[in-house]
Enzyme design. Structure first.
Site, PDB file in Angstrom:
ATOM      1  N   LYS A   9      -7.822  -1.317   2.454  1.00  0.00           N
ATOM      2  CA  LYS A   9      -6.987  -2.379   1.900  1.00  0.00           C
ATOM      3  C   LYS A   9      -7.449  -3.756   2.365  1.00  0.00           C
ATOM      4  CE  LYS A   9      -2.922   0.647   1.825  1.00  0.00           C
ATOM      5  NZ  LYS A   9      -1.470   0.699   2.065  1.00  0.00           N
ATOM      6  N   TYR A  49       0.383   2.019  -7.843  1.00  0.00           N
ATOM      7  CA  TYR A  49       1.630   2.223  -7.095  1.00  0.00           C
ATOM      8  C   TYR A  49       2.809   2.426  -8.043  1.00  0.00           C
ATOM      9  CZ  TYR A  49      -0.584   1.063  -2.619  1.00  0.00           C
ATOM     10  OH  TYR A  49      -1.356   1.075  -1.481  1.00  0.00           O
ATOM     11  N   ASN A 112      -1.184  -1.397   6.574  1.00  0.00           N
ATOM     12  CA  ASN A 112      -1.546  -0.176   7.293  1.00  0.00           C
ATOM     13  C   ASN A 112      -2.982   0.242   7.017  1.00  0.00           C
ATOM     14  OD1 ASN A 112      -1.199   0.692   4.703  1.00  0.00           O
ATOM     15  ND2 ASN A 112       0.500   2.083   5.122  1.00  0.00           N
ATOM     16  N   HIS A 115      -5.301   3.452   2.421  1.00  0.00           N
ATOM     17  CA  HIS A 115      -4.477   4.315   1.560  1.00  0.00           C
ATOM     18  C   HIS A 115      -5.261   5.586   1.268  1.00  0.00           C
ATOM     19  CE1 HIS A 115      -2.212   5.697  -1.982  1.00  0.00           C
ATOM     20  NE2 HIS A 115      -3.410   5.955  -2.488  1.00  0.00           N
ATOM     21  N   GLU A 126      -5.709   8.879  -9.258  1.00  0.00           N
ATOM     22  CA  GLU A 126      -6.211   7.678  -8.589  1.00  0.00           C
ATOM     23  C   GLU A 126      -7.741   7.581  -8.680  1.00  0.00           C
ATOM     24  OE1 GLU A 126      -4.479   7.748  -4.645  1.00  0.00           O
ATOM     25  OE2 GLU A 126      -2.442   7.600  -5.455  1.00  0.00           O
TER      26      GLU A 126
HETATM   27  P1  CMP Z   1       0.272   3.490   1.066  1.00  0.00           P
HETATM   28  O1  CMP Z   1      -0.062   4.729   1.796  1.00  0.00           O
HETATM   29  O2  CMP Z   1      -0.835   2.768   0.375  1.00  0.00           O
HETATM   30  O3  CMP Z   1       1.430   3.790   0.010  1.00  0.00           O
HETATM   31  C1  CMP Z   1       2.359   2.825  -0.417  1.00  0.00           C
HETATM   32  C2  CMP Z   1       2.272   1.562   0.369  1.00  0.00           C
HETATM   33  O4  CMP Z   1       3.407   0.725   0.311  1.00  0.00           O
HETATM   34  C3  CMP Z   1       2.146   1.922   1.858  1.00  0.00           C
HETATM   35  O5  CMP Z   1       0.909   2.469   2.134  1.00  0.00           O
HETATM   36  C4  CMP Z   1       2.449   0.584   2.497  1.00  0.00           C
HETATM   37  O6  CMP Z   1       1.328  -0.296   2.439  1.00  0.00           O
HETATM   38  C5  CMP Z   1       3.536   0.078   1.555  1.00  0.00           C
HETATM   39  N1  CMP Z   1       4.885   0.395   2.047  1.00  0.00           N
HETATM   40  C6  CMP Z   1       5.486   1.584   2.119  1.00  0.00           C
HETATM   41  N2  CMP Z   1       6.754   1.474   2.555  1.00  0.00           N
HETATM   42  C7  CMP Z   1       6.948   0.165   2.742  1.00  0.00           C
HETATM   43  C8  CMP Z   1       8.073  -0.599   3.163  1.00  0.00           C
HETATM   44  N3  CMP Z   1       9.225  -0.015   3.464  1.00  0.00           N
HETATM   45  N4  CMP Z   1       7.921  -1.929   3.240  1.00  0.00           N
HETATM   46  C9  CMP Z   1       6.751  -2.511   2.911  1.00  0.00           C
HETATM   47  N5  CMP Z   1       5.646  -1.836   2.486  1.00  0.00           N
HETATM   48  C10 CMP Z   1       5.760  -0.516   2.409  1.00  0.00           C
END
Ligand code: CMP
Length: 152
Positions: A9, A49, A112, A115, A126
Site C-alpha cells: 500500500k 474494496y 497496515n 493487503h 482481485e
Molecule cells: P485490508 O486488509 O486491505 O482490507 C481492508 C482495509 O480497510 C484494511 O486492510 C485497512 O487498511 C482498512 N480498514 C479496515 N478496518 C478499518 C477501520 N475500522 N478503520 C479504518 N480502516 C480500516
C-alpha cells in the site's frame, strides 16, 4: 498451488519498505508471478474494496489507497492465501502479533502496509482486477527441489 493478490500500500512505498516486504515473501519460499506499480483510481478502489464501500471508514480508506502508488503482486505457493494472510497478521498493527508484517512494522488500522486476498474467490477476483492473464508469468525455480520434498 494457490495464487493470491498482494498489494503493497501507499504507506509501504512512502516508508521505503517495498524491498523488505517483497523479501519476506521470497524468503518464505513464495513464488512471485507478476508485479506492477500503479496509482489506484477511486473507481478501482471501489471495485477492490467493494465489501467496504458502505462502511464509515471507507472514505478515509479510499483517500489513503489512492494517495500514492501501490505495488500489486501475484504470489503463488502451497496454501498461499492462508499463509500470506498469516504473514500479514491482524488488520490493526496494534493487534497484530510480533513477527507478522503488521505486528513488526505498523501501529495503525488503516495504514497496515500490505493487503492480501482473504479467500479463493477474492484472490481470483482481485488478481483479475490488476492483471491481464498474459502479464502473469509461469516459470520454474532452479532451487525448488531445495524448498520442500517432492510429495509435499
Ligand atoms: P485490508 O486488509 O486491505 O482490507 C481492508 C482495509 O480497510 C484494511 O486492510 C485497512 O487498511 C482498512 N480498514 C479496515 N478496518 C478499518 C477501520 N475500522 N478503520 C479504518 N480502516 C480500516
Amino acid at each position: 498451488m494457490e495464487r493470491t493478490l498482494v498489494l503493497l500500500k501507499p504507506d509501504c512505498l512512502q516508508r521505503r519498505l517495498v524491498g523488505r516486504m517483497i523479501s519476506r515473501f521470497e524468503e518464505k519460499g513464495l513464488h512471485l508471478l507478476a508485479l506492477k506499480m500503479l496509482h489506484i483510481t477511486p473507481d478501482l478502489a471501489k471495485k477492490h474494496y467493494a465489501e467496504h464501500v458502505d462502511k464509515p471508514f471507507y472514505p478515509g480508506l479510499e483517500a489513503f489507497i489512492t494517495s500514492a502508488p501501490v505495488i500489486a503482486i501475484v504470489v503463488e505457493g502451497l496454501e498461499a492465501i492462508r499463509v500470506v494472510r498469516e504473514m500479514l497478521g491482524a488488520t490493526s498493527g496494534l493487534k497484530a502479533n510480533p513477527g507478522t508484517i503488521r505486528g513488526d512494522f505498523s501501529s495503525s488500522r488503516q495504514m497496515n502496509l500490505v493487503h492480501a486476498s482473504d479467500g479463493a474467490n477474492a484472490a481470483a477476483r482481485e488478481i483479475d482486477l490488476y492483471f491481464q492473464p498474459a502479464e502473469i508469468c509461469s516459470y520454474s525455480l532452479a532451487l525448488a527441489p531445495w524448498s520442500r520434498a517432492i510429495d509435499e
